[in-house]
Enzyme design. Sequence first.
Site, PDB file in Angstrom:
ATOM      1  N   GLU A   1     -14.150   1.678  16.474  1.00 37.78           N
ATOM      2  CA  GLU A   1     -14.851   2.034  15.240  1.00 37.78           C
ATOM      3  C   GLU A   1     -16.280   1.526  15.338  1.00 37.78           C
ATOM      4  OE1 GLU A   1     -12.527   0.339  12.108  1.00 37.78           O
ATOM      5  OE2 GLU A   1     -10.980   1.865  12.274  1.00 37.78           O
TER       6      GLU A   1
ATOM      7  N   SER B   1      -4.170   2.864   8.184  1.00 39.40           N
ATOM      8  CA  SER B   1      -3.756   1.525   8.634  1.00 39.40           C
ATOM      9  C   SER B   1      -4.681   0.993   9.726  1.00 39.40           C
ATOM     10  CB  SER B   1      -2.292   1.531   9.065  1.00 39.40           C
ATOM     11  OG  SER B   1      -2.072   2.375  10.161  1.00 39.40           O
ATOM     12  N   ARG B   2      -4.381   1.315  10.969  1.00 44.34           N
ATOM     13  CA  ARG B   2      -5.241   0.922  12.079  1.00 44.34           C
ATOM     14  C   ARG B   2      -5.218   2.052  13.103  1.00 44.34           C
ATOM     15  NH1 ARG B   2      -6.952  -2.318   9.174  1.00 44.34           N
ATOM     16  NH2 ARG B   2      -7.135  -4.568   9.406  1.00 44.34           N
TER      17      ARG B   2
ATOM     18  N   ILE C   1       0.842  -1.204   0.000  1.00 47.24           N
ATOM     19  CA  ILE C   1       0.000   0.000   0.000  1.00 47.24           C
ATOM     20  C   ILE C   1       0.878   1.256   0.000  1.00 47.24           C
ATOM     21  CG2 ILE C   1      -1.695   1.338   1.331  1.00 47.24           C
ATOM     22  CD1 ILE C   1      -2.793  -1.389   2.353  1.00 47.24           C
TER      23      ILE C   1
ATOM     24  N   HIS D   1     -13.581   3.479   7.778  1.00 48.36           N
ATOM     25  CA  HIS D   1     -12.770   2.291   7.459  1.00 48.36           C
ATOM     26  C   HIS D   1     -13.176   1.726   6.089  1.00 48.36           C
ATOM     27  CE1 HIS D   1     -10.240  -1.079   9.426  1.00 48.36           C
ATOM     28  NE2 HIS D   1     -10.152  -1.179   8.099  1.00 48.36           N
TER      29      HIS D   1
HETATM   30  O1  DGY Z   1      -7.013  -4.945   6.639  1.00 44.33           O
HETATM   31  C1  DGY Z   1      -7.844  -4.693   5.752  1.00 44.33           C
HETATM   32  O2  DGY Z   1      -7.753  -5.141   4.625  1.00 44.33           O
HETATM   33  C2  DGY Z   1      -8.989  -3.799   6.052  1.00 44.33           C
HETATM   34  O3  DGY Z   1      -8.610  -2.798   6.930  1.00 44.33           O
HETATM   35  C3  DGY Z   1     -10.164  -4.544   6.595  1.00 44.33           C
HETATM   36  O4  DGY Z   1      -9.842  -5.375   7.624  1.00 44.33           O
END
Ligand code: DGY
Length: 340
Positions: free
Chosen positions: A286, A256-257, A175, A305
Amino acid sequence: SNDHTNERGAQPARGEQELPYVLIDCIEGKHGVYMDHLEYLKKRFCLITMKEYLENKKILSEKIRAIYMWYHKPVIDEELLQSLPNLKIVSSSGVGIDHLDLKLLSRFGVKLSNTPFVVSTDTADLGMALMLASARRLVEGYQMAVAPDTEYFPANWLGVEVSGATLGIVGMGTIGYKMAQRAKAFEMKILYHNRNQRNKEEESAVGAVYCKKIDDLLQQSDFVMLAVTLTPQTHKLIGKRELELMKPTATLINISRGLVVDQDALVEALQKKVIKAGALDVTYPEPLPRDHPLLKMQNVIITPHIGSATEDTRRVMMREMAESIEAALAGLPVPNEVPL
Ligand SMILES: O=C(O)[C@H](O)CO
């Protein structure tokens, strides 16, 4: 929805092979897989919902051989694994596997697969969209344009320029690299921080400069893009100290997270203008509680998300998940297997 039948709606005839039993949650409603994909799955598997499983545990527990884990459901814990002695594989959607206990899966001898590559293009596109939307104040602009009493004042509706600015990419995986390719087309200067340096050809193809120390990237970037995997090492990677290293004119973008950022420190940094803005596709939890300060800030954009949320990508994901299950059950090499 499921009476343990095959695709023609009949019990398999004598001699006809029974379809493998696959546990799946969310086959209906807004969290579900697409209806036409469900048809595809039903041709290959005997789908058992969590509800059906819990109601018929005795009959089903030995039969289930795979879990189709669509968007982190069903939740997999020790109790569930213990009750499924013939489980061979968990096929999880998306790239992130932070919702899974890898040690637990490996202890039960269960394989794991995900869909790591298909999500990259869309997620990089979304990173771009968030950066542009934040820099050019699209959400505020929209609100202004549709306001009943709007007046257009070209001189005081100002954003910041993206072209020519410096983008710092934290996490140069698939990514991150796609982000760099996009940013190159926007004539951005690109810095990146990653555990490993990319090779020279890859770097020069996008004009990206490696920062061994994340601090150097944070100090120099106008936009900091988080594209790392959530691991114990990246948990709260961006905290108060890191935010204070950033330029007061800089924007933090997170695709990302949520847990990669110390969110309380981020709120404070945005309130005190330690950094200029935030653009977040991910938060924790979330969704955020409706009274969360991040939802009330003019300098913050939040999306729900949606990194990989395009119809095309989600379809490929669903298909890849099914293919991994079929391979695992046939004893073949599993596409997108995650080493445990
Ligand atoms: O990790 C991923 O592909 C997305 O965030 C969904 O979980």
